[in-house]
Design a protein around this motif. Structure first.
Motif, mmCIF file in Angstrom:
data_model
loop_
_atom_site.group_PDB
_atom_site.id
_atom_site.type_symbol
_atom_site.label_atom_id
_atom_site.label_comp_id
_atom_site.label_asym_id
_atom_site.label_seq_id
_atom_site.Cartn_x
_atom_site.Cartn_y
_atom_site.Cartn_z
ATOM 1 N N ALA A 5 -53.034 -66.404 62.665
ATOM 2 C CA ALA A 5 -54.342 -66.575 62.010
ATOM 3 C C ALA A 5 -54.230 -66.586 60.492
ATOM 4 N N TYR A 24 -56.105 -69.241 58.703
ATOM 5 C CA TYR A 24 -57.566 -69.178 58.631
ATOM 6 C C TYR A 24 -58.046 -68.322 57.458
ATOM 7 N N ILE A 25 -57.181 -67.408 57.008
ATOM 8 C CA ILE A 25 -57.553 -66.615 55.834
ATOM 9 C C ILE A 25 -57.564 -67.533 54.613
ATOM 10 N N TYR A 26 -56.517 -68.322 54.503
ATOM 11 C CA TYR A 26 -56.423 -69.244 53.366
ATOM 12 C C TYR A 26 -57.571 -70.256 53.382
ATOM 13 N N MET A 27 -57.942 -70.671 54.583
ATOM 14 C CA MET A 27 -58.996 -71.689 54.708
ATOM 15 C C MET A 27 -60.403 -71.108 54.588
ATOM 16 N N GLY A 28 -60.498 -69.795 54.494
ATOM 17 C CA GLY A 28 -61.819 -69.179 54.354
ATOM 18 C C GLY A 28 -62.590 -69.068 55.653
ATOM 19 N N HIS A 29 -61.915 -69.243 56.785
ATOM 20 C CA HIS A 29 -62.602 -69.060 58.071
ATOM 21 C C HIS A 29 -62.741 -67.569 58.391
ATOM 22 N N MET A 30 -61.773 -66.803 57.893
ATOM 23 C CA MET A 30 -61.772 -65.369 58.171
ATOM 24 C C MET A 30 -61.241 -64.621 56.963
ATOM 25 N N LYS A 31 -61.537 -63.326 56.954
ATOM 26 C CA LYS A 31 -60.904 -62.445 55.982
ATOM 27 C C LYS A 31 -59.705 -61.799 56.674
ATOM 28 N N ASN A 77 -60.510 -59.615 59.532
ATOM 29 C CA ASN A 77 -60.875 -60.248 60.807
ATOM 30 C C ASN A 77 -59.665 -60.591 61.669
ATOM 31 N N THR A 78 -58.497 -60.667 61.042
ATOM 32 C CA THR A 78 -57.310 -61.057 61.821
ATOM 33 C C THR A 78 -56.624 -59.853 62.463
ATOM 34 N N SER A 92 -57.871 -78.172 53.283
ATOM 35 C CA SER A 92 -59.169 -77.468 53.249
ATOM 36 C C SER A 92 -59.562 -77.101 51.821
#
Lengths: 443, 517
Positions: free
Chosen positions: A43, A46-53, A56-57, A161
């Motif tokens: 994941a 997704y942190i880099y993409m701003g989907h999650m902090k 959250n992972t 992204s």
């Protein structure tokens, strides 16, 4: 009370810790220099993409560990005294163990390209790599990624992204050429292009160019083409992280050598996950499988052995999954880049070029060996049964709707797949799925 | 394309700004003529002298005007109470009617033009901002890039500002409607269109804004999730039920001299269904009224168990319900803000069931009073100690001010998750007697956390998925977003054999050990 020490808090190490806790009251210590808590490595993108902090992972809340009496240590291990059963840390302290599990994961490959140590050049594996990438991609306009594999395409998606132009160099003639057959690889090639990724197939790196201040300013390909960029992602695979034991009495090859009980040659020392290399891998399995699921399964298995119930590692039918931008990929069983001898392939591709299915079967018996699915979700359980029971192609195609796992109201493609099958196997025709009343209305 | 987007944004912000500034635009002058034509004859004598100081005085803001009005009424009432002249106490809401009649200025002269500038331009602007995303946003797929960097989506200053505005709006709407008379006048052209004999009220304003927001943001939702037919159909469904059932049909019923009735609203969410005045209104309205009464009871008594058994509570919560409709459209940008901690789940269970019990007690008392013709139960005054506190605390503060106002702080399902008694009831059925579940696809979870992050109900979906367990939680509203965001196709909403929901062997992909749960 036995003290089980686990080096590495990735999915393998943590799964082992959780299952040892379930099965025993051993004292458990999990050591990591990377992060305080277990997070999902898959994941990071997704942190880099701003989907999650980052929060959250983490699959478990922070209270989980003390509640389950799993001690966490944030330290780097510098050496292990296997005779004295003692671990030595970077800060000079040490820790003794009764059983030791090595779950040290992988490291990114760097193949000694000129300029690979320049600023702005990196791989992506650890949390620290992610932080570095955040730093390295500030104000970057264009990037080059090298290596047609899973991390490469993830990195492409991450950079994309943030509006960074990506030139993606791969050595093979299509994406992920050492795993995917031509059709599937080409389908992903097209999808990457749709997203504006500048994919260069059959292109190799000659050198990475210095801007004079120790920072990357571009790359040169083997054909002499220069591509300007301010960031280079080197994602040409990973190798087991065995630095800690390479020069010890623990036997290593590319990875840490283990038997079928995941034990190393040193008593009470085990290795699981990416860093482990099986001396005698099960049939159709590779000795090193750096995959999330394998790490989890080895963790589940080794916990039994450590808590007194000696258990062999016996993975079931191979499965894997990934997502390439918007296209999900599932694989069950064996599908090689080039169809193995004695086998044939059945292939269907949707007109939108975003969904396809490839089934590999024995040419004579029609027994199915494996499947690749793109853009269509199927049930793990159904395929696991079909493959372990060696069902035939006509049986599977005929019953394909049973495996469908797409969300409700999604278009069903099984009918079209079955029609294609019937046109190719006129002596084995199967019933074609009929569309329901509502499907006809909303199609 | 980008130009279109930003032009749209500017148009939308212009409309929003115009709407907000309308609060300040009018002047308010109470005249003798307004007074006599709006105040009952018996009150004119007592109220007249108190309002003498306001007569013909021009106010430039509604707040002091309404304050002075209310002060005058209060003075009269206090005097009458101290003199024990109970029959002369004023209960009429003169603040609303007098303020409205005293309003003059742009809003009265140019209502239709202002309506067009606010709502038509606003909608066009919003759509100009939303629609180009089909092309600019890249191919259909999950569109969550940058969510946690965004000042609106991640409790940044835009989020705080939006939440603050919503809270203030709800407080004014529920408790100080006379202050927002200008906004109520603004939607009068629509009220007249639907029902020429009626005048817009604060509730008409609310219903109109609500529907407007659901429709515009519904379009956004459809575009965002255009790769998923489940999301498209579901969004069209909530847009339809809000527009037709909650907004248009009740207005049309009134125009046809029938009782105002929302056929999809349901007790105990619709907490005044069993109020004496409501039962009386329905039962004295002939066959239609009786049908409505029977429909309302069947809906929760038969509809809930039946439909939840076959489809889960989602048939209501994320396909039909108005609160759900707002959450799934306007609230979608905030779904990632719900708290997933175990602590939050514990609070949720206490709170939602407490509200359910409070609602049941209140309704029981109200029904008892209706049947027995009394006003109290066990010596407790029902209206003052049960019905009124419920309406204030649960009906207004919890479901409105917090339920919607806190979207940008605590996610888009604060009310549905922590407060809605109907959700508690639907959830109990879903947990114990239903074919619905979120199926976990074997051993394929990679624990990434997208499902949990984007669960608006704060369910830690990953907790179950990574173990290979199906997800059966009473709070799940079946929005299907966990399934959509899952990068490995692990999750699927299904109605299947009830027995297969849990306690089944789990496929791990690992033949070394066996796990069942």
């Amino acid at each position: 009370m036995q003290h089980t020490v686990i080096i590495g808090n990735g999915v393998a190490g943590i799964t082992a810790a959780r299952h040892i806790r379930k099965l025993s009251d051993n004292k458990i210590t999990v050591i990591s220099g990377e992060t305080d808590h277990f997070f999902s490595r898959t994941a990071l993108m997704y942190i880099y993409m701003g989907h999650m902090k980052f929060e959250n992972t983490k699959p478990y809340e922070d209270w989980f560990w003390s509640k389950n009496k799993i001690d966490l240590m944030r330290e780097w291990v510098t050496s292990i005294d296997f005779d004295g059963k003692t671990i030595v840390f970077k800060n000079g302290t040490s820790l003794t163990y009764d059983q030791l599990i090595l779950a040290t994961g992988s490291q990114s490959n760097f193949f000694g390209w000129p300029g690979q140590d320049l600023k702005g050049v990196q791989g992506l594996y650890s949390y620290q790599d992610l932080e570095l990438m955040e730093e390295n991609t500030k104000n970057v306009k264009s990037a080059v990624i090298l290596g047609g594999g899973l991390i490469g395409v993830e990195m492409a998606e991450m950079l994309h992204s943030r509006g960074i132009h990506v030139t993606y160099l791969i050595r093979e003639s299509h994406f992920w050429g050492n795993m995917l057959p031509k059709e599937e690889g080409t389908l992903i090639d097209n999808h990457l292009a749709e997203h504006g990724i500048d994919l260069r197939t059959e292109t190799e790196l000659e050198e990475i160019l210095d801007d004079g201040n120790g920072h990357v300013k571009g790359i040169k390909t083997k054909t002499g083409e220069v591509i300007d960029c301010q960031f280079v992602g080197l994602t040409v695979g990973v190798h087991p992280n065995i630095d800690l034991v390479k020069d010890s009495k623990v036997e290593t090859d590319r990875g840490i050598l283990v038997d079928e009980k995941l034990q190393t040659n040193v008593p009470d020392v085990y290795a699981i996950g990416d860093c482990a290399q099986q001396k005698n891998p099960p049939a159709h399995r590779r000795p090193i499988e750096a995959v999330w699921y394998v790490g989890r399964m080895m963790g589940e298995t080794v916990a039994h052995t450590i808590t007194g119930n000696e258990t062999k590692y016996q993975p079931g039918v191979w499965f894997n999954s990934a997502k390439f931008f918007d296209i999900e990929y599932h694989n069950y069983g064996t599908v090689l880049p080039t169809c193995q001898e004695g086998c044939s392939e059945f292939y269907w591709e949707c007109h939108d070029k975003k969904k396809c299915i490839k089934v590999i079967y024995e040419t004579n018996s029609l027994k199915v060996k494996g499947v690749n699915l793109f853009g269509i979700r199927n049930r793990h359980e159904v395929w696991d049964n079909w493959l372990s029971q060696e069902k035939t192609l006509d049986h599977i195609i005929g019953n394909l709707p049973e495996a469908n796992f797409d969300p409700e109201f999604f278009t069903h493609w099984e009918g079209e797949i079955q029609e294609k099958f019937n046109s190719e196997f006129s002596d084995k025709t199967v019933n074609v799925r009929k569309r329901g009343f509502l499907e006809k209305i909303f199609a | 394309m980008k130009t279109i987007r930003y032009t749209g944004l500017i148009a939308f912000l212009f409309s929003l700004g115009l709407f907000l500034s309308l609060f300040f635009t009018s002047t308010y002058t109470l005249t003798e003529q307004i007074f006599t034509s709006n105040v009952k004859a018996e009150h004119q004598e007592t109220l007249g002298p108190e309002l003498a100081g306001m007569m013909d005085r021009e106010y430039s803001l509604s707040i002091p005007f309404v304050k002075d009005l209310n002060a005058a009424v209060n003075t009269v009432n206090e005097r009458m109470r101290s003199e024990q002249q109970w029959d002369k106490v004023i209960y009429d809401d003169y603040a609303g009617s007098l303020t409205r009649a005293s309003t003059s200025g742009l809003i009265q002269d140019q209502t239709t033009l202002l309506f067009i500038l606010v709502f038509i331009v606003g909608a066009v602007g919003a759509l100009m901002f939303i629609l180009p995303q089909i092309q600019l946003g890249g191919p259909a797929g999950i569109k969550h890039n940058g969510i946690f960097f965004n000042a609106l989506n991640n409790r940044g200053w835009i989020g705080m500002l939006t939440g603050g505005l919503l809270v203030v709006f709800y407080v004014l709407l529920y408790f100080y409607p006379a202050y927002i008379t200008n906004w109520i006048i603004l939607v009068d052209p629509v009220q007249k269109l639907l029902n020429p004999g009626a005048t817009s009220s604060q509730w008409f304003l609310y219903g109109f804004l609500y529907t407007f927001a659901v429709l515009v943001m519904g379009v956004r939702m459809i575009i965002k999730y255009r790769h998923s037919k489940y999301q498209i159909f579901r969004t069209i469904s909530v847009m339809f039920f809000q527009t037709a059932f909650a907004f248009l049909i009740p207005e049309i019923l009134v125009r046809l001299n029938q009782p105002y009735f929302d056929f999809k609203n349901m007790w105990p969410l619709d907490y005044d269904f069993f109020d004496a005045w409501h039962i009386n209104m329905l039962t004295t309205s002939g066959g239609t009224g009786i049908f409505m009464f029977a429909w309302g009871i069947s809906l929760f008594a038969i509809g809930v168990p039946l439909f939840v058994f076959f489809f889960g509570k989602r048939w209501y919560c994320s396909w039909v319900c108005g609160c759900g409709g707002l959450a799934e459209t306007v609230g979608d940008p905030f779904r990632q803000l719900s708290d997933k901690s175990l602590k939050a789940w514990q609070i949720e269970r206490y709170l939602i069931h407490a509200v359910l019990i409070f609602g049941l007690l209140m309704t029981g008392a109200v029904v008892y009073n209706f049947i027995s013709g009394t006003n109290s139960i066990l010596g407790i005054d029902t209206y003052n100690y049960l019905r009124k506190p419920y309406g204030f605390l649960i009906g207004s503060i919890f479901s409105g001010v917090i339920g919607t106002g806190f979207y940008p702080f605590m996610g888009n399902r604060v009310w549905c998750r922590f407060g809605c008694p109907l959700a508690a009831y639907l959830g109990a059925v879903q947990k114990f007697k239903s074919r619905f579940r979120i199926t976990t696809n074997g051993g394929q979870c990679i624990s990434c956390g997208n499902c949990s992050t984007y669960c608006e109900m704060g369910i830690d979906v990953r907790w179950y998925a990574q173990r290979g367990q199906n997800i059966i939680r009473s709070s799940c509203v079946g929005c299907g977003v966990c399934s959509a965001v899952c990068p490995r196709g692990v999750l699927n909403l299904e109605n299947r054999d009830e027995d297969g929901r849990f306690n089944q062997p789990i496929l791990l992909g690992n033949d070394s050990i066996k796990v069942s749960n």
